[in-house]
Design a protein around this motif. Structure first.
Motif, short mmCIF file in Angstrom:
data_model
loop_
_atom_site.label_atom_id
_atom_site.label_comp_id
_atom_site.label_asym_id
_atom_site.label_seq_id
_atom_site.Cartn_x
_atom_site.Cartn_y
_atom_site.Cartn_z
N SER A 132 40.10 50.11 -39.97
CA SER A 132 40.28 50.56 -38.59
C SER A 132 39.32 51.68 -38.20
N SER A 133 38.77 52.38 -39.19
CA SER A 133 37.81 53.42 -38.86
C SER A 133 36.51 52.83 -38.33
N VAL A 134 36.21 51.61 -38.74
CA VAL A 134 35.05 50.91 -38.18
C VAL A 134 35.33 50.54 -36.73
N GLY A 135 36.54 50.10 -36.48
CA GLY A 135 36.95 49.78 -35.12
C GLY A 135 36.53 48.39 -34.66
N ILE A 136 36.92 48.07 -33.46
CA ILE A 136 36.57 46.80 -32.83
C ILE A 136 35.10 46.83 -32.42
N ASN A 137 34.43 45.74 -32.61
CA ASN A 137 33.06 45.59 -32.11
C ASN A 137 33.16 45.26 -30.62
N GLU A 138 33.14 46.31 -29.80
CA GLU A 138 33.37 46.14 -28.37
C GLU A 138 32.27 45.31 -27.70
N ARG A 139 31.07 45.38 -28.23
CA ARG A 139 29.98 44.59 -27.65
C ARG A 139 30.25 43.10 -27.84
N THR A 140 30.64 42.70 -29.06
CA THR A 140 30.95 41.30 -29.31
C THR A 140 32.20 40.87 -28.56
N LEU A 141 33.18 41.77 -28.49
CA LEU A 141 34.41 41.45 -27.75
C LEU A 141 34.09 41.12 -26.30
N ALA A 142 33.26 41.94 -25.66
CA ALA A 142 32.89 41.69 -24.27
C ALA A 142 32.05 40.43 -24.13
N GLN A 143 31.19 40.19 -25.11
CA GLN A 143 30.34 39.00 -25.08
C GLN A 143 31.17 37.72 -25.11
N LEU A 144 32.22 37.71 -25.91
CA LEU A 144 33.00 36.49 -26.08
C LEU A 144 34.17 36.40 -25.10
N PHE A 145 34.80 37.53 -24.80
CA PHE A 145 36.03 37.51 -24.01
C PHE A 145 35.93 38.39 -22.76
N GLY A 146 34.72 38.56 -22.26
CA GLY A 146 34.52 39.41 -21.10
C GLY A 146 35.20 38.92 -19.84
#
Length: 439
Positions: A264-278
């Motif tokens: 969890s310290s790495v966290g969500i890859n927000e860039r990939t999240l937005a790319q796929l589920f924007g």
């Protein structure tokens, strides 16, 4: 026959033990007597007959995967992923990682490991037998092919191509996505995947009862790149060869990269999240905002499967010679190995609530009676074998059938050590003394 009925029958079959088929080079599942000929015929007509063996070839499989994914856009694959969280059959979750895998994977020649048939680039075991119906069963009740194996995605995408229109997410699906992301964002530092499964299961984000689909969901999020690391990126960023995905932090970690290296310290890859589920609302949401499930749990595939009880083998009546009271020396217990196969164990002594038992000779089609008991033990290849066993009086399909039996005589010496095993293990270990049970 509807899908839930197919899964119910396959569950009965795939819960049975297997036997090795030397000619086919595969382990074949037995068909229990509770499955009728009509049911088997219906499964075959639906394309999901048990023991449906196929033998994938490397180059043909990769070419088919790339052809299959062309029929869907990335947006449609994302819709299918979100819909699979609740309303749609779980197999639709395979569309997104399957498409990303096909588009990211480079053309390559078959490059097996020196000691196996598995390709080091894509993970395909060239020529190995695969039960296509078992794969369909797992895709429907658990998750995607966890290691990104291309043949597993070919099988799933064939089913989806035949299914037709991509399902559209309901409010329940959209909530599940947002709540999942909220839980991931609120985790304490350094939280590993094994601590996340119970949190997701507690909130019942998926229409399932066990934890394995939640672990599978996390692994899929890692594979596509939502839960990845800089050293082990997901498919939305780049393609990692199978030999790289197979690296683990230590020998205690079973899952593959990227999730094996993520916390969890790495966290969500927000860039990939937005790319796929924007296209979706990805903001945090409280559990109190959970909508009424649509469809209801019992109307989902996995929910309906859990509510439909499969026929079970008839439980035998208690032996008239079983007597009463806890286990003691001289007792004989029958152990059901599988349908149509029982063996017996003799109790030599009881110490610290553990019975020291040994297999007696004889394999029986039904739970034997006292009169049928053998007067000899059945040794292993290297001599007699005994173990100390707990809970023998409270284990399913282990039944006392006689008391006060004189100890059988044997010309072989007793073993000098007695390992401990639970009574439930007696069925699994029987083939050490009864190799014919493997056939």
């Amino acid at each position: 026959m509807d899908v839930v009925s197919q899964l119910r029958i396959l569950k009965q079959i795939y819960s049975e033990s297997t036997t090795w088929d030397e000619e086919m080079g595969v382990s074949v599942h037995r068909i229990p007597s509770t499955v009728t000929a009509q049911e088997l015929q219906a499964l075959e007509q639906a394309g999901h007959a048990p023991n449906n063996w196929v033998y994938p070839a490397h180059d043909e499989t990769l070419a088919e995967l790339k052809r299959l994914v062309e029929r869907w856009t990335l947006a449609e694959a994302a819709d299918a992923f979100v819909a699979s969280l609740w309303s749609a059959p779980m197999i639709w979750r395979a569309l997104l990682p399957g498409k990303l895998l096909a588009e990211a994977m480079p053309e390559h020649a078959y490059e097996p490991y020196p000691s196996s048939a598995t390709c080091q680039i894509c993970g395909l075991a060239d020529g190995g037998g695969v039960d296509a119906s078992l794969q369909w069963y797992f895709r429907m009740i658990e998750s995607t092919p966890l290691d990104g194996n291309p043949h597993g995605y070919v099988l799933a995408l064939r089913e989806l191509a035949a299914a037709g229109q991509v399902p559209q997410p309901t409010a329940s699906d959209r909530y599940a996505l947002r709540r999942l992301l909220t839980i991931l964002r609120e985790l304490p530092p350094k939280t590993r995947y094994s601590k996340i499964d119970p949190l997701l299961k507690k909130e019942a984000l998926l229409p399932v009862r066990d934890k394995y689909p939640y672990r599978g969901l996390l692994e899929t999020l890692g594979l596509i790149g939502v839960l990845d690391t800089e050293a082990y990126p997901g498919l939305a960023t780049t393609f990692l060869p199978y030999r790289k995905r197979d690296e683990r932090p230590n020998t205690r970690v079973e899952i593959q990269a990227p999730l094996a290296w993520w916390d969890s310290s790495v966290g969500i890859n927000e860039r990939t999240l937005a790319q796929l589920f924007g296209a979706y609302d990805l903001t945090e949401v409280s559990a109190s905002d959970k909508p009424e499930p649509v469809p209801a749990l019992a109307e989902t595939v996995t929910g309906a499967l859990a509510s439909r009880k499969a026929p079970r083998a008839a439980t035998p009546k208690a032996s008239p010679d079983a007597g009463k009271g806890p286990v003691e020396a001289g007792d004989v217990y029958a152990v059901r190995i599988r349908e149509g196969a029982w063996v017996t164990v003799y109790c030599h002594e009881v110490k610290d609530n553990r019975a020291r038992v040994e297999y007696m000779d004889g394999i029986y089609a039904d739970m034997p009676s006292k009169a049928e008991l053998s007067q000899t033990f059945r040794p292993r290849r290297d001599g007699r074998w005994q173990c100390r066993s707990a809970s023998i009086d409270s284990t399913s399909w282990v039944r006392r059938i006689a008391r006060g039996i004189a100890c059988p005589q044997s010309e072989l010496p007793e073993p000098d050590r007695f390992p401990f095993h639970g009574a439930k293990d007696l069925a699994h270990m029987a083939n050490w003394c009864f190799p014919e049970l493997k056939s």
